[in-house]
Motif scaffolding. Structure first.
Motif, PDB file in Angstrom:
ATOM      1  N   VAL A   1       0.871  -1.175   0.000  1.00 25.21           N
ATOM      2  CA  VAL A   1       0.000   0.000   0.000  1.00 25.21           C
ATOM      3  C   VAL A   1       0.907   1.223   0.000  1.00 25.21           C
ATOM      4  N   THR A   2       0.745   2.059  -1.014  1.00 24.80           N
ATOM      5  CA  THR A   2       1.649   3.206  -1.145  1.00 24.80           C
ATOM      6  C   THR A   2       0.903   4.519  -0.944  1.00 24.80           C
ATOM      7  N   ILE A   3       1.692   5.558  -0.721  1.00 26.91           N
ATOM      8  CA  ILE A   3       1.126   6.915  -0.597  1.00 26.91           C
ATOM      9  C   ILE A   3       2.119   7.892  -1.225  1.00 26.91           C
ATOM     10  N   PRO A   4       1.631   8.855  -2.004  1.00 24.89           N
ATOM     11  CA  PRO A   4       2.549   9.852  -2.583  1.00 24.89           C
ATOM     12  C   PRO A   4       3.165  10.701  -1.482  1.00 24.89           C
ATOM     13  N   VAL A   5       4.411  11.089  -1.686  1.00 24.48           N
ATOM     14  CA  VAL A   5       5.157  11.814  -0.658  1.00 24.48           C
ATOM     15  C   VAL A   5       4.534  13.187  -0.366  1.00 24.48           C
TER      16      VAL A   5
ATOM     17  N   LEU B   1      -4.309   4.139   5.882  1.00 18.55           N
ATOM     18  CA  LEU B   1      -3.967   3.092   6.854  1.00 18.55           C
ATOM     19  C   LEU B   1      -5.244   2.417   7.356  1.00 18.55           C
ATOM     20  N   GLN B   2      -6.258   3.245   7.658  1.00 20.18           N
ATOM     21  CA  GLN B   2      -7.532   2.713   8.164  1.00 20.18           C
ATOM     22  C   GLN B   2      -8.217   1.860   7.100  1.00 20.18           C
ATOM     23  N   ASP B   3      -8.311   2.421   5.881  1.00 19.12           N
ATOM     24  CA  ASP B   3      -9.039   1.736   4.805  1.00 19.12           C
ATOM     25  C   ASP B   3      -8.448   0.375   4.481  1.00 19.12           C
TER      26      ASP B   3
ATOM     27  N   LEU C   1       2.783   2.373   5.390  1.00 17.52           N
ATOM     28  CA  LEU C   1       2.611   2.732   3.982  1.00 17.52           C
ATOM     29  C   LEU C   1       3.988   2.983   3.384  1.00 17.52           C
ATOM     30  N   LEU C   2       4.151   2.544   2.151  1.00 24.82           N
ATOM     31  CA  LEU C   2       5.378   2.821   1.422  1.00 24.82           C
ATOM     32  C   LEU C   2       5.199   4.185   0.762  1.00 24.82           C
TER      33      LEU C   2
ATOM     34  N   ASP D   1       9.319   5.773  -7.246  1.00 16.49           N
ATOM     35  CA  ASP D   1      10.468   5.298  -6.481  1.00 16.49           C
ATOM     36  C   ASP D   1      10.163   5.450  -4.998  1.00 16.49           C
ATOM     37  N   VAL D   2      10.640   4.466  -4.216  1.00 12.61           N
ATOM     38  CA  VAL D   2      10.397   4.527  -2.774  1.00 12.61           C
ATOM     39  C   VAL D   2      11.275   5.593  -2.144  1.00 12.61           C
ATOM     40  N   VAL D   3      10.677   6.524  -1.437  1.00 12.35           N
ATOM     41  CA  VAL D   3      11.458   7.575  -0.791  1.00 12.35           C
ATOM     42  C   VAL D   3      11.352   7.518   0.727  1.00 12.35           C
TER      43      VAL D   3
END
Ligand code: ZN
Length: 387
Positions: free
Chosen positions: A323-327, A338-340, A346-347, A354-356
């Protein structure tokens, strides 16, 4: 949600929750079995003059009970439409109206923070209920005395819709009365402060309602009390967080990639556990060839029997769904995600995927504590909030 759509009104989808299908026959039964008392009540307060002879046929009371129960929920639906149409006039889109065990819920994507708008939206429902009650009374008066059954149903609905309006005006947040209270409090206070006061009043009424329900063996009332208590707490928490996280982005609260502890898919479970112990982290992103391929947590590792911990690797137990989230997303959005997804981490990714960094629930909670106690969150110093 275990609900299904039954139609729409004014372009708003109307849904039925499965719990509603349980409560509808229950209401029909309760009204039918208490028909004698209801007749007595109507004769007393509306001067209805309904005779007991309308129930000579045993089936009649159940038929009237069913019609009255359905009418009651139509009243609830109109009440919710009252809220919804006023909200829409102010430009707030309505997702749907759902009928469930405790009545109706109109769900908004966004709630107004202007006290005048909240006040108007909250009071619209009870006003509609009173109008429905008055309309039922008008019809009740218009039906000739011979129509005993119709008078029974209309008289009952006239009384119950007014009772519904009064009950909803109890200042038990998040019921309408609570929202009205918050709107009035918010005239002179910040919105978050008004919410927490209204929530405290709501919890007090919930406890009171629960006690009354307990002593009168009214299970539905105990249920409503429980629901009000939970809803008051969670709405208050949401609003507090939203206020605290105003202007805070994921970048401000995440653990950046250069400080991130990661593992590879080949890491053994024994090794993973010893790292968790020494680094005091309970979750790691799993990186292979510089790309994230999964997430592994203490719970995943614990599922492996101690004797097998040398043989099993991270790849065997990790979660592959990331599960990702934009920076640049808002911190509040990260909390909702996180709840949903019901995950702990979260990544954080940039525009090129790219993972930051990594953002854990603990990061958010710690940040919330920092903001609450100091009033700000200095991004320069908060890069390494403990995981
Ligand atoms: Zn309402």
């Amino acid at each position: 949600m275990r609900s299904f759509r039954i139609g729409s009104a004014f372009g708003i989808p109307i849904k039925l929750d499965l719990t509603f299908l349980l409560v509808l026959p229950l209401f029909a039964y309760l009204i039918g079995s208490q028909s004698a008392q209801i007749v007595e009540l109507l004769n007393e307060i509306l001067g209805a003059n309904i005779g007991d002879e309308i129930f000579v046929d045993g089936a009649v009371r159940w038929i009237l009970g069913t019609i009255a129960a359905l009418g009651l929920f139509v009243g609830v639906l109109l009440h919710e439409l009252g809220h919804s149409l006023v909200a829409r006039r102010f430009g707030f889109p309505i997702d749907s109206i759902t009928l469930w065990i405790f009545g109706g819920v109109a769900s908004f994507t966004e709630m107004p923070e202007d006290w005048r708008q909240e006040f108007a939206i909250a009071i619209a429902g009870p006003i509609v209920s009173v109008l429905v009650g008055v309309a039922c009374y008008g019809l009740f008066v218009a039906v000739p005395p011979a129509g005993g059954g119709a008078r029974f149903v209309l008289g009952y609905l006239a009384v119950l819709n007014v009772v519904l309006a009064v009950f909803n005006l109890l200042p038990a947040f998040p019921m309408d009365g609570g929202r009205i209270l918050r709107a009035l409090l918010a005239r002179t206070r910040p919105y978050a402060r008004a919410t927490s006061i209204a929530a405290e009043v709501g919890k007090f009424f919930a406890v009171l309602l629960g006690l009354v329900g307990l002593f009168s063996f009214n299970i539905l009332m105990i249920g409503i009390a429980f629901f009000v208590y939970i809803a008051a707490s969670s709405e208050s928490q949401q609003v507090q967080m939203k206020a605290a996280f105003e202007g805070v982005t994921v970048r401000d609260v995440m653990t950046p990639a250069d400080r991130l502890h990661t593992v590879s898919p080949e890491t053994t479970i024994a090794e993973l556990l010893s790292r968790m112990f020494s680094e005091r982290h309970t979750g790691y992103p799993v990186i292979e060839d510089g790309r994230p391929v999964g997430m592994v947590t203490l719970d995943d590792a614990r599922d492996v029997q101690p004797v097998e911990r040398e043989a099993y690797t991270v790849a065997d137990v990790m979660t592959r769904e990331l599960v990702t989230i934009p920076v640049d997303a808002d911190a509040m959005e990260a909390f909702d995600r996180l709840q949903d997804h019901d995950v702990g981490r979260l990544l954080v990714v940039d525009a090129r995927d790219d993972v930051v960094g990594l953002l854990s629930r603990t990061d958010l909670m710690t940040a919330l504590d920092v903001v609450r106690s100091t009033g700000t969150l200095d991004p320069n110093e908060s890069g390494s909030l403990a995981d």
